[in-house]
Design a protein around this motif. Structure first.
Motif, PDB file in Angstrom:
ATOM      1  N   GLN A 171      33.437  62.038  26.286  1.00 21.39           N
ATOM      2  CA  GLN A 171      34.329  62.840  27.310  1.00 21.39           C
ATOM      3  C   GLN A 171      33.080  64.121  27.624  1.00 21.39           C
ATOM      4  OE1 GLN A 171      37.471  65.576  25.929  1.00 21.39           O
ATOM      5  NE2 GLN A 171      38.578  64.470  27.656  1.00 21.39           N
ATOM      6  N   ALA A 172      32.922  64.452  28.909  1.00 25.15           N
ATOM      7  CA  ALA A 172      32.177  65.426  29.384  1.00 25.15           C
ATOM      8  C   ALA A 172      32.469  66.863  28.789  1.00 25.15           C
ATOM      9  CB  ALA A 172      32.537  65.582  30.885  1.00 25.15           C
ATOM     10  N   ALA A 173      31.589  67.706  28.343  1.00 24.71           N
ATOM     11  CA  ALA A 173      31.781  68.974  27.773  1.00 24.71           C
ATOM     12  C   ALA A 173      31.354  69.876  28.686  1.00 24.71           C
ATOM     13  CB  ALA A 173      31.093  69.152  26.571  1.00 24.71           C
ATOM     14  N   PRO A 174      32.040  71.017  29.214  1.00 31.57           N
ATOM     15  CA  PRO A 174      31.549  71.840  30.224  1.00 31.57           C
ATOM     16  C   PRO A 174      30.174  72.502  30.040  1.00 31.57           C
ATOM     17  CG  PRO A 174      33.965  72.592  29.593  1.00 31.57           C
ATOM     18  CD  PRO A 174      33.308  71.493  28.727  1.00 31.57           C
ATOM     19  N   ALA A 203      44.905  64.171  38.114  1.00 29.00           N
ATOM     20  CA  ALA A 203      45.987  63.338  37.960  1.00 29.00           C
ATOM     21  C   ALA A 203      45.457  61.806  38.139  1.00 29.00           C
ATOM     22  CB  ALA A 203      47.234  63.377  38.919  1.00 29.00           C
ATOM     23  N   VAL A 204      44.687  61.663  39.040  1.00 24.29           N
ATOM     24  CA  VAL A 204      44.035  60.491  39.432  1.00 24.29           C
ATOM     25  C   VAL A 204      43.129  60.064  38.482  1.00 24.29           C
ATOM     26  CG1 VAL A 204      42.583  59.146  41.210  1.00 24.29           C
ATOM     27  CG2 VAL A 204      44.111  60.935  41.967  1.00 24.29           C
ATOM     28  N   ILE A 205      42.285  61.106  37.941  1.00 24.85           N
ATOM     29  CA  ILE A 205      41.261  60.713  36.855  1.00 24.85           C
ATOM     30  C   ILE A 205      42.183  60.191  35.878  1.00 24.85           C
ATOM     31  CG2 ILE A 205      39.429  61.590  35.403  1.00 24.85           C
ATOM     32  CD1 ILE A 205      38.911  63.333  37.429  1.00 24.85           C
ATOM     33  N   GLU A 206      43.173  60.973  35.259  1.00 20.99           N
ATOM     34  CA  GLU A 206      44.173  60.644  34.263  1.00 20.99           C
ATOM     35  C   GLU A 206      44.784  59.113  34.473  1.00 20.99           C
ATOM     36  OE1 GLU A 206      48.380  61.832  32.437  1.00 20.99           O
ATOM     37  OE2 GLU A 206      46.921  63.507  32.476  1.00 20.99           O
ATOM     38  N   GLN A 207      45.299  58.995  35.487  1.00 20.81           N
ATOM     39  CA  GLN A 207      45.791  57.824  35.779  1.00 20.81           C
ATOM     40  C   GLN A 207      44.634  56.551  35.806  1.00 20.81           C
ATOM     41  OE1 GLN A 207      48.281  57.230  39.501  1.00 20.81           O
ATOM     42  NE2 GLN A 207      46.856  55.533  39.951  1.00 20.81           N
ATOM     43  N   LEU A 228      44.541  59.332  29.297  1.00 20.31           N
ATOM     44  CA  LEU A 228      44.785  60.553  28.825  1.00 20.31           C
ATOM     45  C   LEU A 228      43.656  61.113  28.238  1.00 20.31           C
ATOM     46  CD1 LEU A 228      46.952  62.891  28.867  1.00 20.31           C
ATOM     47  CD2 LEU A 228      47.858  61.902  26.795  1.00 20.31           C
ATOM     48  N   ALA A 229      42.886  60.358  27.186  1.00 16.65           N
ATOM     49  CA  ALA A 229      41.896  60.664  26.230  1.00 16.65           C
ATOM     50  C   ALA A 229      40.603  60.875  27.138  1.00 16.65           C
ATOM     51  CB  ALA A 229      41.340  59.504  25.704  1.00 16.65           C
ATOM     52  N   GLU A 230      40.577  60.460  28.501  1.00 17.59           N
ATOM     53  CA  GLU A 230      39.433  60.994  29.362  1.00 17.59           C
ATOM     54  C   GLU A 230      39.554  62.239  30.127  1.00 17.59           C
ATOM     55  OE1 GLU A 230      35.821  60.965  31.347  1.00 17.59           O
ATOM     56  OE2 GLU A 230      36.641  59.719  29.585  1.00 17.59           O
ATOM     57  N   PHE A 231      40.903  62.380  30.410  1.00 20.75           N
ATOM     58  CA  PHE A 231      41.116  63.451  31.290  1.00 20.75           C
ATOM     59  C   PHE A 231      42.579  63.832  31.246  1.00 20.75           C
ATOM     60  CE2 PHE A 231      41.020  66.695  34.666  1.00 20.75           C
ATOM     61  CZ  PHE A 231      39.639  67.073  34.820  1.00 20.75           C
TER      62      PHE A 231
END
Length: 284
Positions: free
Chosen positions: A268-271, A187-191, A195-198
């Motif tokens: 965006q990071a990929a696993p 939630a912190v990352i999205e904030q 949203l496009a990031e996380f």
């Protein structure tokens, strides 16, 4: 034996509360709780903000034996305030670790296990919580000079914030498939990044990046186990038997920075990419 039969026979560690987890890890009949709820040591700050204070501040300090050797288990109750660290709970953990280090200096080998189910600092206690986490981190570094300090994150809260740094200072880390480990919560990352990031509601994506399996295959934790109390205890015994690592993970800063430099922050990071980069190792 079918998968269903195995699930029915297992002794779930995740379904246990903090006190039950501590008791299950220590040798039968050896557990003695320090500053238990009947001592009434609770947060003085939460009631002033309309929040009910729990008598143990969500932290269980259990002293006992593990395979016959003096051990302290510090279990954070994730069900209370998200396992957040305040002044009292943080002081209980830091104080217990400091006493364990003092035991070792007096010739009494004492080890420590920390059960991380925490979102990090308790926002209602702000700087007091941050100071408590700093004390915990300093105490881990002190104790690990003598004995392994082992962290376990099983689920369901995970380990985030300043307490994820404390976890990174441990000699060894154990996780389950249900565990999550990261500095900032979804939630912190999205904030902060959008949203496009996380997407904090995309649970498969969250676990693919910060879940226990990913963290293990990325080399950020030392053991990946099933949600089974017996298996977790057996893994803990094996890591204690291994002794102190030749080099703690936190001492491998140059290697981590080299891996971090390979991450392309423009996408965006990929696993799969993260796992490939971080599984190369960290030695300087």
């Amino acid at each position: 034996m079918s998968t269903q039969e195995k699930l029915l026979k297992r002794d779930s560690f995740i379904e246990r509360g903090a006190r039950s987890r501590a008791r299950a890890l220590l040798d039968p009949g050896s557990m003695r709780e320090l500053l238990d709820p009947f001592c009434g040591v609770a947060s003085p700050w939460l009631p002033q903000q309309g929040v009910t204070a729990q008598a143990d501040d969500g932290v269980v300090v259990a002293k006992g034996l593990f395979n016959g050797q003096s051990t302290v288990v510090l279990a954070i109750e994730g069900a209370y305030q998200g396992g957040s660290m305040g002044e009292v709970g943080g002081a209980k953990i830091a104080g217990a670790l400091e006493l364990a280090a003092e035991d070792n200096r007096r010739g009494i080998p004492t080890r420590a296990v920390i059960l991380f189910e925490t979102g990090g600092v308790r926002l209602q206690e702000a700087n007091l919580g941050l100071a408590a986490i700093a004390d915990i981190q300093a105490a881990i570094v002190d104790l690990r000079r003598y004995q392994p300090v082992i962290g376990i994150t099983a689920g369901t809260v995970g380990c985030y914030g300043g307490m994820s740094i404390a976890a990174g200072l441990c000699s060894y880390l154990i996780v389950t498939r249900e565990a999550r480990l990261g500095l900032n919560g979804p939630a912190v990352i999205e904030q902060e990044a959008g949203l496009a990031e996380f997407n904090s509601r995309d649970k498969p994506f969250i676990w693919s990046l910060t879940g226990g399996e990913q963290r293990y295959h990325s080399g950020l934790v030392d053991a990946y186990v099933g949600d089974d109390t017996v298996q977790i205890r057996g893994t803990l015994a094996g890591l204690f038997q291994r002794g102190l690592p030749a080099q703690h993970r936190s001492a491998q800063a140059d290697g981590f920075l080299a891996r971090l430099a390979e991450v392309d922050a423009s996408v965006q990071a990929a696993p799969e990419t993260v796992r490939s980069i971080y599984s190369k190792g960290y030695a300087a």
